[in-house]
Design a protein around this motif. Structure first.
Motif, mmCIF file in Angstrom:
data_model
loop_
_atom_site.group_PDB
_atom_site.id
_atom_site.type_symbol
_atom_site.label_atom_id
_atom_site.label_comp_id
_atom_site.label_asym_id
_atom_site.label_seq_id
_atom_site.Cartn_x
_atom_site.Cartn_y
_atom_site.Cartn_z
ATOM 1 N N MET A 1 -0.145 -50.610 22.801
ATOM 2 C CA MET A 1 0.198 -50.360 21.421
ATOM 3 C C MET A 1 -0.762 -51.589 20.689
ATOM 4 S SD MET A 1 4.304 -50.243 20.611
ATOM 5 C CE MET A 1 4.706 -51.381 22.150
ATOM 6 N N ILE A 2 -1.020 -52.748 21.426
ATOM 7 C CA ILE A 2 -1.923 -53.639 20.930
ATOM 8 C C ILE A 2 -3.369 -53.415 20.818
ATOM 9 C CG2 ILE A 2 -2.682 -56.275 21.141
ATOM 10 C CD1 ILE A 2 0.297 -55.877 20.158
ATOM 11 N N GLU A 3 -3.423 -52.730 21.818
ATOM 12 C CA GLU A 3 -5.043 -52.151 22.148
ATOM 13 C C GLU A 3 -5.269 -50.878 21.532
ATOM 14 O OE1 GLU A 3 -7.533 -53.862 23.302
ATOM 15 O OE2 GLU A 3 -6.088 -55.527 23.934
ATOM 16 N N ARG A 4 -4.263 -50.549 20.705
ATOM 17 C CA ARG A 4 -4.392 -48.985 19.885
ATOM 18 C C ARG A 4 -4.547 -47.657 20.978
ATOM 19 N NH1 ARG A 4 -6.668 -52.555 16.131
ATOM 20 N NH2 ARG A 4 -5.694 -52.322 13.960
ATOM 21 N N ALA A 5 -4.105 -47.938 22.386
ATOM 22 C CA ALA A 5 -4.037 -46.871 23.231
ATOM 23 C C ALA A 5 -2.837 -46.097 23.024
ATOM 24 C CB ALA A 5 -4.103 -47.427 24.520
ATOM 25 N N TRP A 6 -1.721 -46.460 22.566
ATOM 26 C CA TRP A 6 -0.356 -45.863 22.358
ATOM 27 C C TRP A 6 0.066 -45.771 21.088
ATOM 28 C CZ3 TRP A 6 2.699 -49.068 26.728
ATOM 29 C CH2 TRP A 6 2.132 -48.722 27.958
ATOM 30 N N HIS A 7 0.598 -44.925 20.922
ATOM 31 C CA HIS A 7 1.473 -44.782 19.464
ATOM 32 C C HIS A 7 2.306 -45.625 19.329
ATOM 33 C CE1 HIS A 7 3.286 -42.947 16.034
ATOM 34 N NE2 HIS A 7 4.542 -42.892 16.543
ATOM 35 N N ILE A 8 2.635 -46.427 18.041
ATOM 36 C CA ILE A 8 3.404 -47.505 17.819
ATOM 37 C C ILE A 8 4.576 -46.990 17.428
ATOM 38 C CG2 ILE A 8 3.772 -49.638 16.574
ATOM 39 C CD1 ILE A 8 0.593 -49.600 16.317
ATOM 40 N N PRO A 9 5.845 -47.146 18.280
ATOM 41 C CA PRO A 9 7.358 -46.806 17.577
ATOM 42 C C PRO A 9 7.727 -47.505 16.269
ATOM 43 C CG PRO A 9 7.380 -47.564 19.894
ATOM 44 C CD PRO A 9 5.920 -48.036 19.309
ATOM 45 N N TRP A 10 8.203 -46.902 15.341
ATOM 46 C CA TRP A 10 8.396 -47.565 13.980
ATOM 47 C C TRP A 10 9.358 -49.083 13.911
ATOM 48 C CZ3 TRP A 10 13.229 -48.541 12.438
ATOM 49 C CH2 TRP A 10 14.405 -47.998 12.909
ATOM 50 N N LYS A 11 10.067 -48.936 15.134
ATOM 51 C CA LYS A 11 10.958 -50.154 15.360
ATOM 52 C C LYS A 11 9.845 -51.447 15.549
ATOM 53 C CE LYS A 11 15.010 -48.323 17.673
ATOM 54 N NZ LYS A 11 15.872 -48.593 18.817
ATOM 55 N N VAL A 12 8.678 -51.456 16.178
ATOM 56 C CA VAL A 12 8.035 -52.624 16.053
ATOM 57 C C VAL A 12 6.620 -52.414 15.572
ATOM 58 C CG1 VAL A 12 8.978 -52.954 18.690
ATOM 59 C CG2 VAL A 12 6.887 -51.505 18.208
ATOM 60 N N SER A 13 6.864 -51.566 14.617
ATOM 61 C CA SER A 13 5.122 -51.443 13.942
ATOM 62 C C SER A 13 4.811 -52.525 13.057
ATOM 63 C CB SER A 13 5.171 -50.111 13.009
ATOM 64 O OG SER A 13 6.433 -50.262 11.923
ATOM 65 N N MET A 14 5.784 -53.064 12.508
ATOM 66 C CA MET A 14 5.508 -54.362 11.556
ATOM 67 C C MET A 14 5.087 -55.587 12.222
ATOM 68 S SD MET A 14 8.334 -54.266 8.747
ATOM 69 C CE MET A 14 7.800 -55.828 7.919
ATOM 70 N N GLU A 15 5.545 -55.512 13.693
ATOM 71 C CA GLU A 15 5.289 -56.736 14.447
ATOM 72 C C GLU A 15 3.777 -56.512 14.987
ATOM 73 O OE1 GLU A 15 8.171 -55.365 14.542
ATOM 74 O OE2 GLU A 15 9.639 -56.972 14.378
ATOM 75 N N VAL A 16 3.635 -55.410 15.531
ATOM 76 C CA VAL A 16 2.385 -54.727 16.034
ATOM 77 C C VAL A 16 1.202 -55.020 15.138
ATOM 78 C CG1 VAL A 16 0.983 -52.909 17.016
ATOM 79 C CG2 VAL A 16 3.454 -53.392 17.833
ATOM 80 N N ARG A 17 1.542 -54.715 13.724
ATOM 81 C CA ARG A 17 0.546 -54.629 12.797
ATOM 82 C C ARG A 17 0.172 -56.282 12.565
ATOM 83 N NH1 ARG A 17 3.586 -50.576 9.155
ATOM 84 N NH2 ARG A 17 2.822 -48.755 9.981
ATOM 85 N N ARG A 18 1.221 -57.038 12.378
ATOM 86 C CA ARG A 18 0.997 -58.528 12.337
ATOM 87 C C ARG A 18 0.145 -58.886 13.467
ATOM 88 N NH1 ARG A 18 -0.179 -62.784 9.606
ATOM 89 N NH2 ARG A 18 0.787 -64.663 10.301
ATOM 90 N N ILE A 19 0.453 -58.544 14.715
ATOM 91 C CA ILE A 19 -0.350 -59.057 15.789
ATOM 92 C C ILE A 19 -1.930 -58.379 15.543
ATOM 93 C CG2 ILE A 19 -1.024 -58.655 18.262
ATOM 94 C CD1 ILE A 19 2.221 -58.526 18.685
ATOM 95 N N HIS A 20 -2.177 -57.403 15.151
ATOM 96 C CA HIS A 20 -3.222 -56.909 14.742
ATOM 97 C C HIS A 20 -4.210 -57.528 13.780
ATOM 98 C CE1 HIS A 20 -2.420 -52.414 16.291
ATOM 99 N NE2 HIS A 20 -2.668 -53.312 17.105
#
Length: 97
Positions: free
Chosen positions: A1-20
């Motif tokens: 998810m962090i490397e944008r290789a997998w789809h981001i589940p909506w439950k963690v999408s805000m956290e992953v976007r913040r990491i990006h």
């Protein structure tokens, strides 16, 4: 998810976007650490999870840690490896629970 290789589940999408956003302009290496290599973090996360929704827990000194956490820290300090042991059943490996 962090490397944008997998789809981001909506439950963690805000956290992953913040990491990006946080890693923009930085050279970041993401490395998997097996549970055995991160046993204290796994143990402490389970404690926090068991107290979810209640007051927070804070350990300010080694003496206040649960005994299992002390054991894990002491094993790490003397560089004793932590291994995952599996039982052999019917000629096949089965994870020990």
């Amino acid at each position: 998810m962090i490397e944008r290789a997998w789809h981001i589940p909506w439950k963690v999408s805000m956290e992953v976007r913040r990491i990006h956003v946080l890693k923009e302009g930085l050279e970041v290496a993401i490395v998997h650490t097996p549970r055995e290599g991160n046993k204290l973090a796994d143990f402490m996360a389970n404690i926090v999870f068991s107290f979810a929704g209640t007051n927070y827990i804070c350990y300010n000194d080694f003496q206040y840690l649960p005994s299992e956490a002390k054991t894990i820290l002491n094993m790490d300090k003397i560089q004793l490896p932590i291994l995952r042991i599996r039982k052999i059943q019917n000629g096949n490996f089965a994870q020990d629970r």
